[in-house]
Motif scaffolding. Sequence first.
Motif, PDB file in Angstrom:
ATOM      1  N   PRO A 272       0.812  -1.216   0.000  1.00  0.00           N
ATOM      2  CA  PRO A 272       0.000   0.000   0.000  1.00  0.00           C
ATOM      3  C   PRO A 272       0.848   1.271   0.000  1.00  0.00           C
ATOM      4  O   PRO A 272       0.423   2.299  -0.528  1.00  0.00           O
ATOM      5  CB  PRO A 272      -0.840  -0.113   1.273  1.00  0.00           C
ATOM      6  CG  PRO A 272      -0.162  -1.122   2.121  1.00  0.00           C
ATOM      7  CD  PRO A 272       0.517  -2.052   1.178  1.00  0.00           C
ATOM      8  N   ALA A 273       2.052   1.195   0.561  1.00  0.00           N
ATOM      9  CA  ALA A 273       2.923   2.375   0.588  1.00  0.00           C
ATOM     10  C   ALA A 273       3.305   2.797  -0.829  1.00  0.00           C
ATOM     11  O   ALA A 273       3.293   3.990  -1.164  1.00  0.00           O
ATOM     12  CB  ALA A 273       4.178   2.092   1.405  1.00  0.00           C
ATOM     13  N   VAL A 274       3.645   1.840  -1.674  1.00  0.00           N
ATOM     14  CA  VAL A 274       4.011   2.156  -3.062  1.00  0.00           C
ATOM     15  C   VAL A 274       2.834   2.776  -3.794  1.00  0.00           C
ATOM     16  O   VAL A 274       2.989   3.769  -4.528  1.00  0.00           O
ATOM     17  CB  VAL A 274       4.515   0.889  -3.777  1.00  0.00           C
ATOM     18  CG1 VAL A 274       4.572   1.104  -5.290  1.00  0.00           C
ATOM     19  CG2 VAL A 274       5.897   0.493  -3.254  1.00  0.00           C
ATOM     20  N   ARG A 279       0.183   7.737  -5.913  1.00  0.00           N
ATOM     21  CA  ARG A 279      -0.945   8.677  -5.911  1.00  0.00           C
ATOM     22  C   ARG A 279      -0.511  10.054  -5.449  1.00  0.00           C
ATOM     23  O   ARG A 279      -0.819  11.070  -6.087  1.00  0.00           O
ATOM     24  CB  ARG A 279      -2.051   8.162  -4.965  1.00  0.00           C
ATOM     25  CG  ARG A 279      -3.287   9.061  -4.911  1.00  0.00           C
ATOM     26  CD  ARG A 279      -4.111   8.820  -3.650  1.00  0.00           C
ATOM     27  NE  ARG A 279      -3.462   9.327  -2.445  1.00  0.00           N
ATOM     28  CZ  ARG A 279      -3.513  10.594  -2.032  1.00  0.00           C
ATOM     29  NH1 ARG A 279      -4.165  11.516  -2.730  1.00  0.00           N
ATOM     30  NH2 ARG A 279      -2.890  10.968  -0.924  1.00  0.00           N
ATOM     31  N   TYR A 280       0.207  10.090  -4.361  1.00  0.00           N
ATOM     32  CA  TYR A 280       0.543  11.354  -3.718  1.00  0.00           C
ATOM     33  C   TYR A 280       1.510  12.196  -4.549  1.00  0.00           C
ATOM     34  O   TYR A 280       1.401  13.421  -4.593  1.00  0.00           O
ATOM     35  CB  TYR A 280       1.152  11.046  -2.343  1.00  0.00           C
ATOM     36  CG  TYR A 280       1.468  12.237  -1.481  1.00  0.00           C
ATOM     37  CD1 TYR A 280       0.458  12.994  -0.895  1.00  0.00           C
ATOM     38  CD2 TYR A 280       2.800  12.601  -1.230  1.00  0.00           C
ATOM     39  CE1 TYR A 280       0.756  14.074  -0.076  1.00  0.00           C
ATOM     40  CE2 TYR A 280       3.106  13.679  -0.417  1.00  0.00           C
ATOM     41  CZ  TYR A 280       2.081  14.415   0.155  1.00  0.00           C
ATOM     42  OH  TYR A 280       2.373  15.484   0.959  1.00  0.00           O
ATOM     43  N   ALA A 323     -10.377  10.462   0.305  1.00  0.00           N
ATOM     44  CA  ALA A 323     -10.573  11.210   1.546  1.00  0.00           C
ATOM     45  C   ALA A 323      -9.256  11.849   1.972  1.00  0.00           C
ATOM     46  O   ALA A 323      -8.190  11.217   1.890  1.00  0.00           O
ATOM     47  CB  ALA A 323     -11.082  10.269   2.645  1.00  0.00           C
ATOM     48  N   ASP A 324      -9.349  13.107   2.405  1.00  0.00           N
ATOM     49  CA  ASP A 324      -8.160  13.826   2.861  1.00  0.00           C
ATOM     50  C   ASP A 324      -7.017  13.656   1.858  1.00  0.00           C
ATOM     51  O   ASP A 324      -5.928  13.160   2.190  1.00  0.00           O
ATOM     52  CB  ASP A 324      -7.734  13.292   4.233  1.00  0.00           C
ATOM     53  CG  ASP A 324      -6.817  14.249   4.979  1.00  0.00           C
ATOM     54  OD1 ASP A 324      -6.678  15.405   4.532  1.00  0.00           O
ATOM     55  OD2 ASP A 324      -6.222  13.824   5.991  1.00  0.00           O
ATOM     56  N   PRO A 325      -7.224  14.058   0.605  1.00  0.00           N
ATOM     57  CA  PRO A 325      -6.311  13.687  -0.489  1.00  0.00           C
ATOM     58  C   PRO A 325      -4.915  14.286  -0.404  1.00  0.00           C
ATOM     59  O   PRO A 325      -3.986  13.752  -1.011  1.00  0.00           O
ATOM     60  CB  PRO A 325      -7.039  14.207  -1.731  1.00  0.00           C
ATOM     61  CG  PRO A 325      -7.870  15.345  -1.241  1.00  0.00           C
ATOM     62  CD  PRO A 325      -8.314  14.927   0.123  1.00  0.00           C
ATOM     63  N   GLY A 333      -4.251   2.195   1.516  1.00  0.00           N
ATOM     64  CA  GLY A 333      -4.676   0.998   0.805  1.00  0.00           C
ATOM     65  C   GLY A 333      -4.966   1.280  -0.656  1.00  0.00           C
ATOM     66  O   GLY A 333      -4.892   2.417  -1.120  1.00  0.00           O
ATOM     67  N   PRO A 334      -5.308   0.231  -1.416  1.00  0.00           N
ATOM     68  CA  PRO A 334      -5.594   0.401  -2.847  1.00  0.00           C
ATOM     69  C   PRO A 334      -6.683   1.458  -3.049  1.00  0.00           C
ATOM     70  O   PRO A 334      -7.737   1.405  -2.440  1.00  0.00           O
ATOM     71  CB  PRO A 334      -6.072  -0.990  -3.275  1.00  0.00           C
ATOM     72  CG  PRO A 334      -5.485  -1.922  -2.278  1.00  0.00           C
ATOM     73  CD  PRO A 334      -5.462  -1.175  -0.988  1.00  0.00           C
TER      74      PRO A 334
END
Length: 398
Positions: A272-274, A279-280, A323-325, A333-334
């Motif tokens: 999930p970190a990757v 995304r971030y 949420a809270d992008p 998570g995915p």
Amino acid sequence: MTKPAVELPIERTPGCPFDPPAELTRIGAEAPMTPLIFPDGHEGWLATGHATVRAVLADPRFSARSELMHSPTLEYEGVAPPADPGVFLGMDAPEHIRYRKLLTGKFTVRRMTQLTERIEQVTAEHLDIMERHGGPIDLVTVFAQPIPATVICELLGVPYEDRERFQHDAATIFGADTTTPEGQYEGLKAYEALMAYVRGLVADKRTEPTDDILSDLAGGDLTDDELTGIGGLLLAAGLDTTTNMIALGTFALLRHPDQWAALHAEPDLVNPAVEELMRYLTVVSVLARVALEDVELDGHLVKAGSTVVLAMAAANRDPAKFADPHTLDLRRGPAGHVGFGHGPHQCLGQQLARMEMRVAFPALAARFPGLRLAIPADDAPLREKASIYGVTELPVTW
């Protein structure tokens, strides 16, 4: 009522190296689609909403052909040339499908998983180099760059001793300033140099094939021009994107110590970190497509011939989807990000990139849990106007 047209925001807010331009975020908060005025006077669209971006990327009525597009950052003289043979990112079906089918089986999850042991070995070797050298060092040149460079060289059958040459060309292609004619020229010259190198490599594979992807392709019916285009694309993209994700991802983690500590303490958090870092950060922050016919999209009529700029970084920060992008949360998570694109042009090498990051980040955290920046964060040199975002160097110590 249609909103007034805007220009594409490029400047990021000082002190916020991981966030999209604040003006882009503001535009996206008002509507998922906004009229966009291009430097050459073309009136197209800016898509910022996650659902809108995915819809365009999946719709065959929108073309990826480079010769049809208007640049959102630079006024061309005339039109851009068509993609070179084999450079399938700038093509539509059926040409795009024909090339992609030749490669899909070579980048499956299973085949990339089989590479894990080799990626772990390469990563450990460069952690050893870091440890022997001691800090401060530049994480880009000692760690983030050589891992994907070694792997893509071995996959394609590229002599690793040539790495300095093609690493420089790849970094220039994707790192040149996209907003000036000088930057465009610099990127073009680097592209020509890389293709000249790969053309020589193709000739070698024709006469003395080895156990690699380029040799496999050379045994088929592709022309030398097609092989050169495919090889150059895989070499440059497979190197520079992952290099910048590892370097910028480490920068982001070090600026969020709680997340860095979590990655060190919970090895199972890596998958999930990757995805969250993809995304971030969204290093490929902008794509574009051209409407081949009139298309109704989000209540707007996108006329045939209109270029739609896809703000991938804004889509990955869309509060309607996430949420809270604007918070980096490795436990998210995915989440359906578009960091690897979407639709028929979704990144071919995404499983390889995932595997390299899944190995690199936790190994770095385990070996150097006290890793820290060796310069003030605001002094890190950013590739702000490049087609692939990142840092040109990242001095660290421990």
